[in-house]
Structure formats: structure tokens, C-alpha cells
Design a protein around this motif. Structure first.
Motif, PDB file in Angstrom:
ATOM      1  N   THR A 106     -11.674  70.941  81.824  1.00  0.00           N
ATOM      2  CA  THR A 106     -11.465  70.432  83.182  1.00  0.00           C
ATOM      3  C   THR A 106     -11.749  68.937  83.287  1.00  0.00           C
ATOM      4  N   ARG A 107     -11.862  68.271  82.138  1.00  0.00           N
ATOM      5  CA  ARG A 107     -12.155  66.838  82.125  1.00  0.00           C
ATOM      6  C   ARG A 107     -11.131  66.093  81.268  1.00  0.00           C
ATOM      7  N   VAL A 108     -10.960  64.814  81.565  1.00  0.00           N
ATOM      8  CA  VAL A 108     -10.065  63.964  80.774  1.00  0.00           C
ATOM      9  C   VAL A 108     -10.666  63.745  79.390  1.00  0.00           C
ATOM     10  N   MET A 109      -9.804  63.732  78.369  1.00  0.00           N
ATOM     11  CA  MET A 109     -10.260  63.524  76.996  1.00  0.00           C
ATOM     12  C   MET A 109      -9.474  62.390  76.347  1.00  0.00           C
ATOM     13  N   ASN A 110     -10.191  61.425  75.774  1.00  0.00           N
ATOM     14  CA  ASN A 110      -9.554  60.398  74.956  1.00  0.00           C
ATOM     15  C   ASN A 110      -9.302  60.982  73.573  1.00  0.00           C
ATOM     16  N   MET A 111      -8.076  60.768  73.052  1.00  0.00           N
ATOM     17  CA  MET A 111      -7.685  61.417  71.795  1.00  0.00           C
ATOM     18  C   MET A 111      -6.912  60.454  70.899  1.00  0.00           C
ATOM     19  N   ARG A 112      -6.921  60.786  69.623  1.00  0.00           N
ATOM     20  CA  ARG A 112      -6.060  60.098  68.665  1.00  0.00           C
ATOM     21  C   ARG A 112      -5.883  60.991  67.436  1.00  0.00           C
ATOM     22  N   LEU A 124      -3.399  58.494  71.108  1.00  0.00           N
ATOM     23  CA  LEU A 124      -2.797  59.428  72.057  1.00  0.00           C
ATOM     24  C   LEU A 124      -3.269  59.168  73.478  1.00  0.00           C
ATOM     25  N   GLU A 125      -4.102  58.172  73.658  1.00  0.00           N
ATOM     26  CA  GLU A 125      -4.693  57.823  74.948  1.00  0.00           C
ATOM     27  C   GLU A 125      -5.446  59.019  75.536  1.00  0.00           C
ATOM     28  N   ALA A 126      -5.435  59.125  76.876  1.00  0.00           N
ATOM     29  CA  ALA A 126      -6.214  60.169  77.548  1.00  0.00           C
ATOM     30  C   ALA A 126      -5.285  61.295  77.999  1.00  0.00           C
ATOM     31  N   LEU A 127      -5.683  62.500  77.670  1.00  0.00           N
ATOM     32  CA  LEU A 127      -4.920  63.667  78.111  1.00  0.00           C
ATOM     33  C   LEU A 127      -5.621  64.280  79.314  1.00  0.00           C
ATOM     34  N   ARG A 128      -4.857  64.471  80.370  1.00  0.00           N
ATOM     35  CA  ARG A 128      -5.423  64.948  81.622  1.00  0.00           C
ATOM     36  C   ARG A 128      -5.967  66.384  81.480  1.00  0.00           C
ATOM     37  N   PRO A 129      -6.826  66.790  82.396  1.00  0.00           N
ATOM     38  CA  PRO A 129      -7.395  68.151  82.333  1.00  0.00           C
ATOM     39  C   PRO A 129      -6.314  69.224  82.413  1.00  0.00           C
ATOM     40  N   CYS A 130      -6.511  70.261  81.603  1.00  0.00           N
ATOM     41  CA  CYS A 130      -5.658  71.455  81.638  1.00  0.00           C
ATOM     42  C   CYS A 130      -4.190  71.136  81.355  1.00  0.00           C
ATOM     43  N   LYS A 131      -3.962  70.155  80.466  1.00  0.00           N
ATOM     44  CA  LYS A 131      -2.608  69.758  80.117  1.00  0.00           C
ATOM     45  C   LYS A 131      -2.408  69.814  78.603  1.00  0.00           C
ATOM     46  N   GLN A 132      -1.156  69.851  78.189  1.00  0.00           N
ATOM     47  CA  GLN A 132      -0.814  69.808  76.776  1.00  0.00           C
ATOM     48  C   GLN A 132       0.528  69.114  76.617  1.00  0.00           C
ATOM     49  N   PHE A 133       0.783  68.629  75.391  1.00  0.00           N
ATOM     50  CA  PHE A 133       2.097  68.061  75.108  1.00  0.00           C
ATOM     51  C   PHE A 133       2.459  68.336  73.659  1.00  0.00           C
ATOM     52  N   LEU A 163      -7.277  65.718  64.608  1.00  0.00           N
ATOM     53  CA  LEU A 163      -7.373  65.250  65.983  1.00  0.00           C
ATOM     54  C   LEU A 163      -8.808  64.820  66.264  1.00  0.00           C
ATOM     55  N   GLU A 164      -8.979  63.560  66.633  1.00  0.00           N
ATOM     56  CA  GLU A 164     -10.298  63.050  66.999  1.00  0.00           C
ATOM     57  C   GLU A 164     -10.321  62.826  68.507  1.00  0.00           C
ATOM     58  N   PHE A 165     -11.389  63.269  69.169  1.00  0.00           N
ATOM     59  CA  PHE A 165     -11.456  63.124  70.624  1.00  0.00           C
ATOM     60  C   PHE A 165     -12.900  62.944  71.063  1.00  0.00           C
ATOM     61  N   MET A 166     -13.041  62.384  72.257  1.00  0.00           N
ATOM     62  CA  MET A 166     -14.372  62.122  72.805  1.00  0.00           C
ATOM     63  C   MET A 166     -14.533  62.909  74.100  1.00  0.00           C
ATOM     64  N   ASP A 167     -15.638  63.688  74.193  1.00  0.00           N
ATOM     65  CA  ASP A 167     -15.858  64.495  75.393  1.00  0.00           C
ATOM     66  C   ASP A 167     -16.523  63.657  76.491  1.00  0.00           C
ATOM     67  N   PRO A 168     -16.648  64.179  77.697  1.00  0.00           N
ATOM     68  CA  PRO A 168     -17.227  63.409  78.808  1.00  0.00           C
ATOM     69  C   PRO A 168     -18.679  62.984  78.579  1.00  0.00           C
ATOM     70  N   GLU A 200       3.294  55.474  72.950  1.00  0.00           N
ATOM     71  CA  GLU A 200       2.906  56.814  73.391  1.00  0.00           C
ATOM     72  C   GLU A 200       3.998  57.539  74.179  1.00  0.00           C
ATOM     73  N   PRO A 201       5.155  57.656  73.643  1.00  0.00           N
ATOM     74  CA  PRO A 201       6.200  58.381  74.387  1.00  0.00           C
ATOM     75  C   PRO A 201       5.891  59.873  74.489  1.00  0.00           C
ATOM     76  N   TRP A 202       5.037  60.382  73.623  1.00  0.00           N
ATOM     77  CA  TRP A 202       4.711  61.802  73.627  1.00  0.00           C
ATOM     78  C   TRP A 202       3.824  62.237  74.794  1.00  0.00           C
ATOM     79  N   ASN A 203       3.183  61.282  75.444  1.00  0.00           N
ATOM     80  CA  ASN A 203       2.217  61.622  76.490  1.00  0.00           C
ATOM     81  C   ASN A 203       2.756  61.328  77.888  1.00  0.00           C
ATOM     82  N   MET A 204       4.074  61.184  78.018  1.00  0.00           N
ATOM     83  CA  MET A 204       4.644  60.809  79.309  1.00  0.00           C
ATOM     84  C   MET A 204       4.748  61.993  80.269  1.00  0.00           C
ATOM     85  N   ARG A 205       5.094  63.159  79.765  1.00  0.00           N
ATOM     86  CA  ARG A 205       5.312  64.323  80.635  1.00  0.00           C
ATOM     87  C   ARG A 205       4.554  65.540  80.099  1.00  0.00           C
TER      88      ARG A 205
END
Length: 213
Positions: A106-112, A124-133, A163-168, A200-205
């Protein structure tokens, strides 16, 4: 009645003559134990009984220490579970030529994406909560070739993608495509020698993740 010589004779209670000599005092050995105030000696405890009691004491101490160790381990596991609250909801997997990245928290995650050999990072920048691409492996390779002249990557190179990511809470995690998650180093800028892909065209939608929270 006064006898001859003016001395009064003594008689016993039954009227007979009293004994001329007093009874001899009893020696300590002739006095019963209960009159001397001493208790009779108790039999000594068998060696086997003493050894059994000692063994019971040792087992009790060992059991107490074992319980303490188990309690500490349980607290450690609970702490680790708590730390991984967000990390458990972040995943990525690859099916053929499509890589899917999911943020089920339920939180934004910075990813790469991180590739160790050769050293390439995809932001991969930040992926919004409860989203996938979804990202095609062809898109990863083409974005790499546009921004970096070398190295020339292939589909086989992407088998080591992580996949490396940082939690809140600021903790950094590394997840492999096999599902294994582990703590990583602090979130850092690409060190010297790492090729960074920032398009980052993969994170547009992004789409809704199948699970949330």
C-alpha cells in the motif's frame, strides 16, 4: 521411735528397712536418647538417590536455558517478519520474453533492475501502490543500446536480472526472479563502471496488481 544410740532409724515406704547406700547415678551411656535430648541417627542417603537429584537439577537448568534460547530466536524471527512486511508484497517474474514487476503493498516503492555481469542498472522509478507493469526483454535491450554504446546485451544476459527496491522504512531489498528476497546495501548512486538506463516507457500505464496489502 528412737533407736539405741539416740538415732532415729529409717524405713522404706513398705515398712522395711531402707537401703543403707543411695542408688548409683546413671552414666550418660545408660540414659535413653529421648531423655538426653538427642535424636537417633538417621541412615545415610543412598548415592544413587543423590545422583538422581543432581541429574534432575541439571536437566531443569538446561531446560530453562533452552527455553530462553528459543524465546530469543522467536523474537528474532518476529523482528525479521516485521521488517519484511513491505518486501513480501513486491515481486517480479519472467514468462518467456515478458518481465512483470508488481508492487502489492500500500506504499510507493522506488525500484530498479540490476544486472551484475555486465554491470547495468535500469531505473524503474517509483511504482505506485497496488500496481504492476510488464516490460518486454526486447524493450530492456533496446533502451540499453540507445543510451549506452556498450556492452551489447543478449536475452541470455538477462537471466541474471534482479529487482532492487527500497521500502518506506528506508530498507533496501534485492529480489531474484526465483522469488528469493534478501537485504541489500544502502540505496546508492550507480558506482563507477555501471551503465545506467533512465528511459522509462514501461512505467507509463501501470495496471492494478492482483493482490494489494
Amino acid at each position: 521411735m528412737t533407736g539405741l544410740g539416740g538415732q532415729e532409724g529409717t524405713r522404706s515406704e513398705n515398712g522395711g528397712p531402707a537401703s543403707a547406700e543411695p542408688p548409683a547415678p546413671r552414666t550418660p551411656t545408660s540414659v535413653p536418647p529421648e531423655e538426653r535430648g538427642a535424636s537417633p541417627s538417621e541412615p545415610s542417603e543412598p548415592t544413587a538417590v543423590r545422583a538422581g537429584r543432581a541429574l534432575v537439577a541439571i536437566v531443569t537448568v538446561v531446560a530453562a536455558l533452552g527455553g530462553l534460547v528459543l524465546g530469543i530466536r522467536a523474537e528474532q524471527r518476529a523482528s525479521e517478519e516485521q521488517e519484511q512486511t513491505y518486501a513480501k508484497h513486491v515481486d517480479f517474474y519472467r514468462i518467456h520474453s515478458i518481465v512483470t514487476v508488481t508492487n502489492g503493498s500500500t506504499r510507493v516503492m522506488n525500484m530498479r533492475f540490476v544486472l551484475r555481469d555486465p554491470a547495468v542498472w535500469w531505473d524503474l522509478e517509483a511504482l505506485r501502490p497496488c500496481k504492476q507493469f510488464d516490460i518486454s526483454t526486447g524493450l530492456l535491450l533496446s533502451s540499453m543500446s540507445r543510451e549506452q554504446r556498450s556492452p551489447r546485451l543478449t536475452e541470455e544476459d538477462l537471466s541474471g536480472l534482479q529487482l532492487e527496491f527500497m521500502d518506506p522504512e528506508g530498507r533496501v531489498w534485492l529480489r531474484s526472479s526465483g522469488g528469493i528476497v534478501s537485504r541489500s546495501r544502502d540505496w546508492e548512486e550507480p558506482p563507477k563502471g555501471v551503465r545506467l538506463v533512465t528511459s522509462e516507457p514501461w512505467n507509463m500505464r501501470p495496471e492494478d496488481a492482483p493482490e494489494c496489502g
